[in-house]
Design a protein around this motif. Structure first.
Motif, PDB file in Angstrom:
ATOM      1  N   LEU A 551      -3.316 -18.097   2.005  1.00  0.00           N
ATOM      2  CA  LEU A 551      -2.980 -17.185   2.839  1.00  0.00           C
ATOM      3  C   LEU A 551      -4.149 -15.847   2.499  1.00  0.00           C
ATOM      4  N   PHE A 552      -3.906 -15.490   1.419  1.00  0.00           N
ATOM      5  CA  PHE A 552      -4.681 -14.418   0.926  1.00  0.00           C
ATOM      6  C   PHE A 552      -6.142 -14.678   1.081  1.00  0.00           C
ATOM      7  N   ASN A 553      -6.496 -15.899   0.462  1.00  0.00           N
ATOM      8  CA  ASN A 553      -7.789 -16.383   0.522  1.00  0.00           C
ATOM      9  C   ASN A 553      -8.287 -16.392   2.171  1.00  0.00           C
ATOM     10  N   LYS A 554      -7.530 -17.008   2.716  1.00  0.00           N
ATOM     11  CA  LYS A 554      -7.874 -17.265   4.215  1.00  0.00           C
ATOM     12  C   LYS A 554      -8.241 -15.927   4.981  1.00  0.00           C
ATOM     13  N   HIS A 555      -7.291 -14.922   4.677  1.00  0.00           N
ATOM     14  CA  HIS A 555      -7.509 -13.644   5.263  1.00  0.00           C
ATOM     15  C   HIS A 555      -8.466 -12.662   4.618  1.00  0.00           C
ATOM     16  N   GLY A 556      -9.057 -13.273   3.344  1.00  0.00           N
ATOM     17  CA  GLY A 556      -9.799 -12.164   2.448  1.00  0.00           C
ATOM     18  C   GLY A 556      -8.910 -11.053   1.783  1.00  0.00           C
ATOM     19  N   VAL A 557      -7.823 -10.965   1.592  1.00  0.00           N
ATOM     20  CA  VAL A 557      -7.261 -10.092   1.094  1.00  0.00           C
ATOM     21  C   VAL A 557      -7.683  -9.849  -0.373  1.00  0.00           C
ATOM     22  N   ALA A 558      -8.068  -8.463  -0.514  1.00  0.00           N
ATOM     23  CA  ALA A 558      -8.720  -8.202  -1.981  1.00  0.00           C
ATOM     24  C   ALA A 558      -7.772  -7.685  -2.816  1.00  0.00           C
ATOM     25  N   GLN A 559      -7.937  -8.015  -4.129  1.00  0.00           N
ATOM     26  CA  GLN A 559      -7.029  -7.809  -4.912  1.00  0.00           C
ATOM     27  C   GLN A 559      -7.687  -6.623  -6.059  1.00  0.00           C
ATOM     28  N   PHE A 560      -6.824  -5.851  -6.338  1.00  0.00           N
ATOM     29  CA  PHE A 560      -7.467  -4.664  -7.316  1.00  0.00           C
ATOM     30  C   PHE A 560      -6.481  -4.728  -8.765  1.00  0.00           C
ATOM     31  N   THR A 561      -6.704  -5.417  -9.235  1.00  0.00           N
ATOM     32  CA  THR A 561      -5.439  -5.360 -10.506  1.00  0.00           C
ATOM     33  C   THR A 561      -6.065  -4.369 -11.572  1.00  0.00           C
ATOM     34  N   GLU A 562      -5.077  -3.882 -12.462  1.00  0.00           N
ATOM     35  CA  GLU A 562      -5.503  -2.835 -13.301  1.00  0.00           C
ATOM     36  C   GLU A 562      -5.823  -1.711 -12.635  1.00  0.00           C
ATOM     37  N   HIS A 563      -5.865  -1.161 -11.618  1.00  0.00           N
ATOM     38  CA  HIS A 563      -6.403  -0.198 -11.057  1.00  0.00           C
ATOM     39  C   HIS A 563      -4.966   0.937 -10.755  1.00  0.00           C
ATOM     40  N   LYS A 564      -5.270   1.959 -11.373  1.00  0.00           N
ATOM     41  CA  LYS A 564      -4.024   3.267 -11.168  1.00  0.00           C
ATOM     42  C   LYS A 564      -4.527   4.300  -9.957  1.00  0.00           C
ATOM     43  N   VAL A 565      -3.829   4.283  -9.009  1.00  0.00           N
ATOM     44  CA  VAL A 565      -4.054   5.163  -7.716  1.00  0.00           C
ATOM     45  C   VAL A 565      -3.903   6.661  -8.508  1.00  0.00           C
ATOM     46  N   THR A 566      -5.033   7.483  -8.307  1.00  0.00           N
ATOM     47  CA  THR A 566      -4.852   8.817  -8.542  1.00  0.00           C
ATOM     48  C   THR A 566      -4.906   9.746  -7.405  1.00  0.00           C
ATOM     49  N   ASN A 567      -5.273   9.327  -6.365  1.00  0.00           N
ATOM     50  CA  ASN A 567      -5.537  10.381  -5.006  1.00  0.00           C
ATOM     51  C   ASN A 567      -5.584   9.484  -4.000  1.00  0.00           C
ATOM     52  N   ILE A 568      -4.858   9.887  -2.893  1.00  0.00           N
ATOM     53  CA  ILE A 568      -4.933   9.242  -1.405  1.00  0.00           C
ATOM     54  C   ILE A 568      -5.492  10.477  -0.592  1.00  0.00           C
ATOM     55  N   THR A 569      -6.705   9.960   0.076  1.00  0.00           N
ATOM     56  CA  THR A 569      -7.209  10.843   1.190  1.00  0.00           C
ATOM     57  C   THR A 569      -7.334  10.132   2.356  1.00  0.00           C
ATOM     58  N   VAL A 570      -7.853  10.962   3.534  1.00  0.00           N
ATOM     59  CA  VAL A 570      -7.945  10.447   4.805  1.00  0.00           C
ATOM     60  C   VAL A 570      -9.134   9.710   4.713  1.00  0.00           C
ATOM     61  N   GLY A 571      -8.946   8.170   4.594  1.00  0.00           N
ATOM     62  CA  GLY A 571     -10.004   7.252   4.672  1.00  0.00           C
ATOM     63  C   GLY A 571     -10.380   6.538   3.480  1.00  0.00           C
ATOM     64  N   GLU A 572      -9.756   7.193   2.398  1.00  0.00           N
ATOM     65  CA  GLU A 572     -10.168   6.344   0.973  1.00  0.00           C
ATOM     66  C   GLU A 572      -8.829   6.487   0.010  1.00  0.00           C
ATOM     67  N   LEU A 573      -8.806   5.614  -0.880  1.00  0.00           N
ATOM     68  CA  LEU A 573      -7.918   5.483  -1.915  1.00  0.00           C
ATOM     69  C   LEU A 573      -8.738   5.702  -3.156  1.00  0.00           C
ATOM     70  N   ILE A 574      -8.428   6.354  -4.042  1.00  0.00           N
ATOM     71  CA  ILE A 574      -9.031   6.743  -5.245  1.00  0.00           C
ATOM     72  C   ILE A 574      -8.241   6.158  -6.382  1.00  0.00           C
ATOM     73  N   CYS A 575      -8.851   5.377  -7.136  1.00  0.00           N
ATOM     74  CA  CYS A 575      -8.319   4.778  -8.315  1.00  0.00           C
ATOM     75  C   CYS A 575      -9.191   4.781  -9.581  1.00  0.00           C
ATOM     76  N   GLU A 576      -8.414   4.662 -10.562  1.00  0.00           N
ATOM     77  CA  GLU A 576      -9.314   4.476 -11.918  1.00  0.00           C
ATOM     78  C   GLU A 576      -8.665   3.240 -12.708  1.00  0.00           C
ATOM     79  N   GLU A 577      -9.973   2.518 -13.179  1.00  0.00           N
ATOM     80  CA  GLU A 577      -9.785   1.417 -14.146  1.00  0.00           C
ATOM     81  C   GLU A 577      -9.441   1.807 -15.289  1.00  0.00           C
ATOM     82  N   PRO A 578      -9.131   0.771 -16.096  1.00  0.00           N
ATOM     83  CA  PRO A 578      -8.615   1.216 -17.518  1.00  0.00           C
ATOM     84  C   PRO A 578      -9.676   1.846 -18.603  1.00  0.00           C
ATOM     85  N   ASN A 579     -11.037   1.451 -18.225  1.00  0.00           N
ATOM     86  CA  ASN A 579     -12.024   2.079 -18.956  1.00  0.00           C
ATOM     87  C   ASN A 579     -12.498   3.617 -18.312  1.00  0.00           C
ATOM     88  N   GLY A 580     -11.612   4.145 -17.473  1.00  0.00           N
ATOM     89  CA  GLY A 580     -11.870   5.499 -16.762  1.00  0.00           C
ATOM     90  C   GLY A 580     -12.684   5.512 -15.633  1.00  0.00           C
TER      91      GLY A 580
END
Ligand SMILES: Cc1cc2nc3c(=O)[nH]c(=O)nc-3n(C[C@H](O)[C@H](O)[C@H](O)COP(=O)(O)O)c2cc1C
Ligand code: SF4
Length: 639
Positions: A551-580
């Motif tokens: 179902l994820f495939n069918k609907h194109g659900v994107a998966q961001f693993t090893e992503h730490k959310v640092t900030n939520i703004t209007v219109g964007e989610l700001i994340c950090e990968e393990p390498n910074g």
């Protein structure tokens, strides 16, 4: 009722038309002998009224697989004890004899030498190739071992041998797995040669036993091992001619996709193999049974009434309620606790090396230790919270004979199950709420809905015991921007209290996050899942996951693993990968699904008044429905 009518097969009379199909349980001793846990499980089912029990996957050889084994005379006694025990309740017992689709001797040797890597590689190779590489000589040895196993079963007093038409036998029958060019490959006659030789050899080895054949049918979309749907009627006739007394027509297992074989809720319709079984039945004169999502007595009765089968297999539904048959016979079908098809406590548990312990039946797998005993000292018991833990606690306390009042702040029962049933394919969870509600009301529990349980109110009721089952709340981590107008709570989204649309980022890739993502994707949202760990859906079992990922495939659900959310703004989610590295995910809404924490309830004043207080379910430790039911059961049973 037709389901309760006896049937005579091969000179043996089964007291009714209901059977437990073969289930690998994980209860057996290491050498495959029948353990006390295993005996208690099957005996409990016999006590509940089932007419015929088939022990799943009994190996005729010493192997490392966690299944029953009957390769040595020293094991006969444990099988005899089991046969005696189920016979005492009038049930008949069969063993499903199978050979795996790998070279057991070669693997045993590698195991003994501690060559784990080689074991894994060989197993991987054999699963696809053993069927094509096994020599005729080795096949004849396997056949002899299966017959010797049947002779031991007969000595143990077992009534029937079910040939497992899947695994090695099914791989040989299969057009999808068997590419042999010798007399065991190619034509239908060749592919079924070993199966028919085995049946004839078994008839000679144990002429007084019933020989049943599990006929796994491969459809254009489901399964791999077994016989093609178009060949099934003809093969069934050949099996009858070879001396088979009865057929169990079901979906192939082990050699197909597990989501096909033992479908979780919402993947296959109820009674999903009954049509194919009906077609096979028309081709033969011997009795035919089927299994596969036959949940309640009405469904089973309809199959018999329509003449589609002669016996009905009830697998998981008997794990959920071993008294299913006795309740149906007593006209109390409404009091059956029905299987919800979650697969968590049965298939997933066995797949991960554990044993079957149904999530809605705390006694399952613990038949020796969890027994409700009527109390001599009736107590006044208050249960706070009407989620699964509170409902189960109220049910058990009431059955024990206590005077129980359940207080729930909401105007309806169910707690978190009221949102757990919202994602795609999950509506069957609702059954647990309905069944437990029916159970508590019919056992005299006084229900007070829409009432907040304050200490003063509880004290005014003067209870002797209080069971606190106030559940959990969704955890909202202190991320910058989390209080913004674009941020929602997954629980509220599922409860339809908050609405989102457009591009949605779900924070948390656990079960709630993934299911919320599915729910939103189905509603047309463009969903991204953001997870700190290295994978999503870690706690979702192997029979449920494939459909979710599809179902994820069918609907194109994107998966961001090893992503730490640092900030939520209007219109964007700001994340950090393990390498910074900083990653920005554009989104219109953010949905928080990063776990939950226990709801607080101060019990000090109650304890100070000498009231026995215990917390159960998520408010004692955030976990799952299985934990809720088991802790609710145990707390109430200890009163
Ligand atoms: C935990 C579990 C183990 C199973 N093990 C076996 C097995 O050893 N052999 C087999 O032929 N089928 C096995 N099956 C398949 C069942 O016999 C049955 O076909 C399937 O569960 C569908 O029936 P149900 O919906 O009534 O559970 C297993 C099913 C479950 C749930
Ligand atoms: S664990 Fe789930 S699927 Fe398995 S028997 Fe229990 S309710 Fe049914």
């Amino acid at each position: 009722m037709k389901i309760l009518e006896p049937i005579t097969i091969g000179g043996v009379t089964f007291k009714n038309r209901l059977l437990l199909p073969p289930l690998t349980t994980g209860y057996e001793a290491k050498d495959g002998s029948i353990s006390a846990q295993s005996r208690a499980f099957y005996t409990r089912l016999a006590q509940g009224g089932v007419g015929y029990i088939v022990l799943g996957d009994v190996a005729p050889i010493r192997s490392f697989a966690p299944t029953p084994k009957l390769f040595d005379d020293s094991q006969i006694e444990s099988f005899r004890l089991l046969a005696d025990s189920v016979h005492a309740y009038g049930a008949k017992l069969g063993v499903q004899i199978f050979h795996p689709e790998y070279d057991v001797d070669a693997l045993n040797l590698m195991f003994a030498n501690g060559e784990q890597d080689k074991v894994r590689a060989r197993l991987h190779h054999d699963m696809d190739n053993f069927v094509n590489e096994v020599t005729e000589e080795a096949l004849m040895e396997i056949l002899k071992k299966m017959c010797a196993c049947a002779v031991r079963a007969q000595k143990a007093g077992i009534d029937a041998i079910q040939v497992h038409g899947d695994r090695l036998v099914g791989a040989l029958c299969s057009t999808k797995m068997n590419y042999r060019t010798d007399k065991f490959g190619g034509s239908l006659e060749n592919r079924t040669r070993f199966a028919l030789m085995l049946v004839k050899a078994l008839r000679e080895a144990v002429p007084e036993m019933i020989i049943e054949y599990k006929l796994p049918v491969v459809t254009p979309t489901l399964g791999k091992g077994g016989i093609d749907e178009t060949d099934a009627p003809q093969f069934a006739r050949l099996l009858e001619e070879a001396g088979v007394h009865m057929l169990h027509v079901a979906q192939a297992n082990h050699t197909g996709n597990l989501a096909d074989t033992i479908p979780p809720m919402g993947v296959q319709p109820y009674c999903f193999f009954a049509d194919i079984a009906g077609t096979v039945k028309q081709a033969v004169t011997i009795p035919v049974s089927t299994s596969g999502r036959i949940i309640d007595p009405e469904m089973a009765e309809e199959l018999l009434e329509a003449g589609r089968v002669d016996m009905v297999g009830i697998g998981r539904a008997l794990l959920a309620d071993p008294d299913w048959i006795n309740k149906a016979a007593a006209g109390k079908a409404k009091s059956i606790i029905r299987c919800i098809g979650c697969n968590e406590g049965c298939v997933d548990a066995v797949m991960s090396g554990g044993f079957i312990a149904c999530v809605v039946n705390a006694e399952n797998g613990f038949e020796e230790s969890r027994i409700i005993i009527q109390t001599n000292v009736k107590k006044k018991v208050v249960v706070i919270g009407g989620g699964p833990a509170g409902l189960e606690a109220a049910r058990v306390a009431a059955i024990k004979g206590h005077h129980v009042t359940l207080i729930e702040k909401d105007t309806k029962l169910g707690g978190q199950l009221n949102i757990a049933d919202k994602p795609p394919r999950k509506s069957e969870i609702r059954r647990t709420v309905e069944d437990l509600e029916h159970a508590i009301l019919s056992n005299g529990v006084v229900l007070r809905l829409g009432e907040k349980a304050t200490t003063e109110r509880i004290l005014a009721m003067a209870p002797e015991a209080v069971i606190v089952a106030v559940g959990a709340t969704n955890f909202i981590p202190p991320i910058s921007g989390v209080n913004g107008p674009n941020v929602c709570d997954a629980w509220k989204v599922l409860a339809d209290e908050q609405n989102v649309s457009g591009r949605v980022a779900v924070i948390g890739g656990g079960m709630v996050g993934c299911e919320t993502a599915e729910y939103l994707a189905e509603q047309g949202c463009k969903v991204s899942i953001v997870e700190m760990r290295d994978k999503i859906a870690g706690e979702i079992g192997p029979t449920v996951l494939p459909t979710m990922l599809e179902l994820f495939n069918k609907h194109g659900v994107a998966q961001f693993t090893e992503h730490k959310v640092t900030n939520i703004t209007v219109g964007e989610l700001i994340c950090e990968e393990p390498n910074g590295k900083v990653v920005k995910i554009p989104c219109d809404y953010v949905v928080m699904a990063s776990g939950s924490h226990p709801e607080k309830f101060d019990t000090t004043a109650l304890s100070d008044h000498g009231i026995s207080v215990v917390k159960v379910g998520d408010c004692s430790k955030v976990s799952n429905i299985s934990h809720a039911i088991k802790t609710g059961y145990d707390a109430a049973n200890a009163l």
